[in-house]
Scaffold this motif. Structure first.
Motif, PDB file in Angstrom:
ATOM      1  N   VAL A 108       0.816  -1.196   0.000  1.00 25.22           N
ATOM      2  CA  VAL A 108       0.000   0.000   0.000  1.00 25.22           C
ATOM      3  C   VAL A 108       0.861   1.263   0.000  1.00 25.22           C
ATOM      4  CG1 VAL A 108      -1.563   1.290   1.498  1.00 25.22           C
ATOM      5  CG2 VAL A 108      -2.037  -1.089   0.987  1.00 25.22           C
ATOM      6  N   PRO A 154       1.640   3.535  -4.422  1.00 24.84           N
ATOM      7  CA  PRO A 154       1.253   4.910  -4.755  1.00 24.84           C
ATOM      8  C   PRO A 154       2.452   5.798  -5.072  1.00 24.84           C
ATOM      9  CG  PRO A 154       0.467   4.285  -2.567  1.00 24.84           C
ATOM     10  CD  PRO A 154       1.189   3.136  -3.106  1.00 24.84           C
ATOM     11  N   LEU A 198     -11.763   0.093  -5.189  1.00 25.78           N
ATOM     12  CA  LEU A 198     -11.771   0.305  -3.745  1.00 25.78           C
ATOM     13  C   LEU A 198     -13.185   0.641  -3.313  1.00 25.78           C
ATOM     14  CD1 LEU A 198     -10.119   0.822  -1.032  1.00 25.78           C
ATOM     15  CD2 LEU A 198     -10.385   3.228  -1.622  1.00 25.78           C
ATOM     16  N   PHE A 206     -10.416   1.535 -11.085  1.00 27.68           N
ATOM     17  CA  PHE A 206      -9.379   2.055 -11.978  1.00 27.68           C
ATOM     18  C   PHE A 206      -8.850   0.948 -12.854  1.00 27.68           C
ATOM     19  CE2 PHE A 206      -8.155   1.375  -7.604  1.00 27.68           C
ATOM     20  CZ  PHE A 206      -7.192   0.400  -7.686  1.00 27.68           C
ATOM     21  N   ARG A 234      -4.467   4.960   4.139  1.00 28.40           N
ATOM     22  CA  ARG A 234      -3.482   4.445   3.196  1.00 28.40           C
ATOM     23  C   ARG A 234      -4.168   3.871   1.963  1.00 28.40           C
ATOM     24  NH1 ARG A 234      -0.346   1.530   7.804  1.00 28.40           N
ATOM     25  NH2 ARG A 234       0.863   3.292   8.564  1.00 28.40           N
ATOM     26  N   LEU A 235      -5.214   3.082   2.225  1.00 27.15           N
ATOM     27  CA  LEU A 235      -5.945   2.475   1.117  1.00 27.15           C
ATOM     28  C   LEU A 235      -6.496   3.552   0.188  1.00 27.15           C
ATOM     29  CD1 LEU A 235      -8.029  -0.385   2.770  1.00 27.15           C
ATOM     30  CD2 LEU A 235      -6.092  -0.607   1.248  1.00 27.15           C
ATOM     31  N   LEU A 236      -7.023   4.570   0.805  1.00 26.45           N
ATOM     32  CA  LEU A 236      -7.666   5.629   0.040  1.00 26.45           C
ATOM     33  C   LEU A 236      -6.656   6.346  -0.853  1.00 26.45           C
ATOM     34  CD1 LEU A 236     -10.527   6.749  -0.079  1.00 26.45           C
ATOM     35  CD2 LEU A 236      -9.765   8.596   1.391  1.00 26.45           C
ATOM     36  N   PHE A 267      -3.858   5.286  -1.818  1.00 21.69           N
ATOM     37  CA  PHE A 267      -3.411   4.315  -2.785  1.00 21.69           C
ATOM     38  C   PHE A 267      -4.359   4.247  -3.978  1.00 21.69           C
ATOM     39  CE2 PHE A 267      -3.555  -0.410  -3.683  1.00 21.69           C
ATOM     40  CZ  PHE A 267      -2.502  -0.359  -4.567  1.00 21.69           C
ATOM     41  N   ALA A 268      -5.625   4.101  -3.669  1.00 25.74           N
ATOM     42  CA  ALA A 268      -6.609   3.924  -4.743  1.00 25.74           C
ATOM     43  C   ALA A 268      -6.747   5.184  -5.579  1.00 25.74           C
ATOM     44  CB  ALA A 268      -7.951   3.539  -4.144  1.00 25.74           C
ATOM     45  N   SER A 289      -4.562   7.435  -6.102  1.00 30.17           N
ATOM     46  CA  SER A 289      -3.395   7.630  -6.953  1.00 30.17           C
ATOM     47  C   SER A 289      -3.511   6.814  -8.227  1.00 30.17           C
ATOM     48  CB  SER A 289      -2.129   7.249  -6.192  1.00 30.17           C
ATOM     49  OG  SER A 289      -2.155   5.873  -5.900  1.00 30.17           O
ATOM     50  N   PHE A 290      -4.258   5.696  -8.142  1.00 32.08           N
ATOM     51  CA  PHE A 290      -4.408   4.856  -9.319  1.00 32.08           C
ATOM     52  C   PHE A 290      -5.505   5.320 -10.267  1.00 32.08           C
ATOM     53  CE2 PHE A 290      -1.791   1.460  -7.469  1.00 32.08           C
ATOM     54  CZ  PHE A 290      -1.008   1.257  -8.599  1.00 32.08           C
TER      55      PHE A 290
END
Lengths: 595, 159
Positions: free
Chosen positions: A9, A13, A40, A595, B6-8, B10-11, B13-14
């Motif tokens: 994680v 990014p 997500l 995504f 962190r998950l947020l 991360f997602a 950014s993708f």
């Protein structure tokens, strides 16, 4: 595992952002990203104390002690495809600091929950790791995910699908069922094949004639329980069903306008449980019962008209990954965990809030010693769809769409000998009624800017099903619901929707009224306010309002929704799987993106 | 909470590089033939895909609205609409009579165990996609009255 998750994680990014700064040297990285997809979903809730409904309380005492009011469930799915035929992927899940209330308590951490590697070409599809699957209509096997209910019955193991021609496919699988962040202590074997006669023999005048056969086996070791009061007494394990072999066959015929789908399943002998209130070791000794199910759907449809009727009979069909999940006093049973098969309630699934107060729940199981005994369910559901043409008397300028549903479900008629622990169920005889449902829906576009939906529902649900208790003997809850839903387009993407609902019943909490007002500012942004009011409740203090206000924002693949309000307690059912939910108040945030 | 943030991050950014390629997940036609989004898009340059369910009121509103305009859309752009039902075995037997009862003219496909829904990361339905030459060029979840018009604007951009 946790550390790995965190590492991934954190690193990914950074890589992704670095790609932004570097525009030329990024072909490899760009390719990597092109092959990567994922999503997500985050559902967070802040539970607040409510002056009327009371302070927030988690129904699980150990969670209640921790007094956590903010909880977030998140699901991150990643799939990476490479070399044309290969895909690898994982799903990380996070329930922090605790899962939302009414989730199975073992969902309680942040971990990689599932992972897989897959190879797929025209003829072969091979998966190692976690996979989802359904055989036929799911009478014996359905591995699926339903996040709202905290259900994920993916199997961990391997699966091969082979499709040598366009009229034959074969699937073989092995796995253990996912149970929260663990897997079941049983082995599941499956085999499934489908043969399409119409394609194989180029049959003219028939859209489809196909045959499907399935096998599902479950192997689970058994350690005999020790009788507390009589340790000398040994549990007789002769004939104990450690291995359960189940079979099903199905035929689908489609003549164009007319079609028939039918499936019959035979589940191997399995244990039954003695209710906790009665003396015994839990599992009934020496008596094992097989189960069966028959589902028969016949339909007729042509342009403007559709009729479909489904008959289903189920006897002792609860099939769980571990046998203990069949015990009604187990946590797994209460949270609907570990089901291997899928036996949905076949009444019409309603969208409106008052239509979800008194609903029927399917009763597939055998309970020999509970109350008077129950062996299963039998019933029927009929749907009619009709379109009154444009220009006709009832159709008007835009046509009128009419939908009708009739459902009737009853206990299987069976005789129980509880001293001998035996029973005998009739094949096609209806026992005590559990549910009768008649509903109509009319959709009418009034003019260019006004459209409406009217719904009328008349339901009888057995008190035992709706409120808990003995089935088929304690009377019914009869209710009628009327719903009017009107939408007015304001132009340039704006619209207003008003929905009024009323429920009449002389039973339980008596009458309810409800209304929703929704304002759509654009295809991206919408707001709503809604309230249902139990004004008929005889207990004045319980004449509660369950109000909610909220809004949602959607852009591309991302949706954010925010809601504040009270949730009515009661049975929460999605896709035929239900659970009791206490009343609660709070702020909810949902974020989805892909995504 | 930390994990969640962190998950947020991360997602999000993708999302800067959204998925374009099409899933090869198996879906079925009403007469039981197996196909996939990838295969369908090979046969047609421009398609609209709507993930829907018989129990979802906004989904039916959307498809009713598109159905009324469908002939005009096809005249102007050659677009083909595929309505993929995510009904599971509880409600899947309602799909065919409902589609006929409503006199919808779309091609109907079934995703009974929700494999495609999972792969597309559709948390809710309806989900509407425009697929041009095998690439997802537009994606929208939810239906609001009138959004069929903005959908058609998008279709025209890609036709």
């Amino acid at each position: 595992m946790k550390k790995i998750t965190v590492l991934i994680v954190l690193i990914l990014p950074m890589l992704s952002f670095s790609q932004e700064t570097d525009t030329k040297d990024n072909t490899i990285f760009k390719q990597f990203l092109d092959n990567l997809s994922g999503s997500l979903e985050t559902n967070g809730q802040w539970y607040t104390n409510d002056a009327v409904l009371g302070d927030f309380e988690d129904p699980l005492p150990e969670f209640d002690l921790r007094n956590e009011h903010i909880r977030v469930n998140s699901y991150l799915r990643l799939d990476y495809s490479f070399l044309e035929n290969f895909t690898v992927g994982l799903q990380a899940e996070s329930y922090e600091p605790l899962p939302l209330i009414n989730y199975y308590p073992e969902y309680n951490d942040t971990r990689i929950a599932t992972y897989y590697a897959n190879f797929r070409n025209k003829k072969l599809d091979i998966t190692a790791g976690y996979f989802y699957e359904q055989f036929g209509s799911g009478l014996l096997l359905r591995a699926f995910e339903e996040r709202q209910l905290g259900l994920n019955t993916a199997l961990r193991g391997g699966r091969i699908k082979y499709t040598p021609t366009d009229f034959l496919d074969i699937t073989a699988l092995y796995g253990q069922q996912r149970v929260a962040f663990d897997v079941s202590e049983s082995d599941i074997f499956g085999f499934d094949t489908n043969f399409d006669f119409t394609k194989a023999f180029e049959i003219k005048g028939l859209n489809r004639l196909s045959l499907g056969l399935s096998y599902v086996g479950k192997k689970e070791d058994f350690t005999p329980p020790v009788n507390e009061f009589d340790p000398e007494n040994e549990f007789d394990i002769t004939d104990f069903p450690e291995m359960i072999n189940s079979y099903s066959a199905r035929v689908d015929v489609d003549f164009g306008n007319f079609y028939i789908n039918t499936e019959y399943a035979l589940k191997g002998e399995d244990v039954t449980f003695i209710p906790p209130a009665l003396p015994g070791d839990g599992i009934l000794e020496g008596k094992y019962f097989d189960g069966n199910a028959l589902i028969f759907t016949a339909g007729f449809s042509k342009r403007g008209l559709g009729i479909s009727n489904t008959f289903r009979r189920m006897e002792n069909m609860t099939f769980t990954a571990e046998r203990n999940a069949k015990d009604i006093s187990s946590t797994e049973f209460q949270f609907n965990m570990q089901n291997l098969n899928y036996l949905p309630t076949l009444t019409k699934q309603q969208d409106y809030s008052l239509a979800n107060i008194y609903i029927y729940n399917t009763q597939p199981g055998l309970f020999l010693q509970n109350f008077g005994g129950q062996a299963g369910e039998i019933g029927n559901s009929l749907d009619v769809f009709y379109n009154f043409k444009k220009g006709s008397k009832l159709g008007g300028k835009y046509g009128t769409k009419f939908t009708m549903n009739f459902a009737y479900w009853a206990l299987l008629d069976a005789e129980f000998n509880q001293t001998e622990s035996t029973y005998n169920a009739e094949f096609l005889k209806f026992g005590n009624r559990l549910n009768r449902d008649i509903n109509f829906e009319i959709r009418k576009k009034l003019n260019k800017n006004w459209s409406s939906i009217f719904t009328y529902i008349n339901t009888i649900v057995d008190k035992g099903v709706a409120l808990g208790g003995n089935l088929g003997t304690d009377g019914d809850i009869k209710s009628q619901i009327v719903i009017a839903d009107v939408t007015h387009k304001l132009g340039s993407g704006k619209s207003v929707r008003l929905e009024g609902q009323h429920l009449w019943t002389k039973e339980d909490k008596k009458n309810w009224a409800g209304a929703t007002l929704e304002f759509v500012a654009s295809s991206k942004l919408a707001f709503y306010v809604t309230d249902i009011y139990n004004y008929g409740n005889e207990i004045k203090e319980d004449q509660n309002h369950y109000y909610n206000v909220g809004g949602s924002f959607t852009k591309g693949a991302t949706r954010v929704a925010l809601n504040y309000g009270r949730q009515r307690g009661g049975l929460l059912c999605v896709g035929g799987v239900c659970r009791f939910v206490p009343e609660n108040t709070g702020l909810t945030l949902n974020i989805n993106t892909s995504f | 909470m930390k994990h969640f943030i962190r998950l947020l991050v991360f997602a999000i950014s993708f999302t800067l590089s959204a998925q374009e390629s099409l899933p090869t997940t198996e879906i079925k036609t009403l007469d039981g033939t197996t196909t996939s989004l990838q295969e369908i898009s090979k046969q047609n340059d421009l398609i609209v895909v709507s993930l829907w369910a018989t129990w979802c009121v906004p989904c039916k509103n959307e498809l009713d609205a598109i159905n009324e305009l469908y002939t005009d859309w096809q005249d102007e752009t050659n677009v083909k609409v595929y309505a993929i039902s995510i009904d599971d075995s509880r409600t899947v037997s309602r799909v065919k009579p409902l589609v006929n009862g409503k006199a919808w003219d779309f091609d109907i496909l079934l995703d009974t165990n929700n494999d495609l829904k999972r792969e597309l990361g559709a948390a809710t339905v309806p989900l509407t996609l425009i697929i041009k030459n095998g690439k997802i060029v537009y994606r929208h979840s939810g239906y609001t009255p009138g959004s069929e018009d903005s959908l058609f604007e998008e279709i025209k951009k890609h036709s």
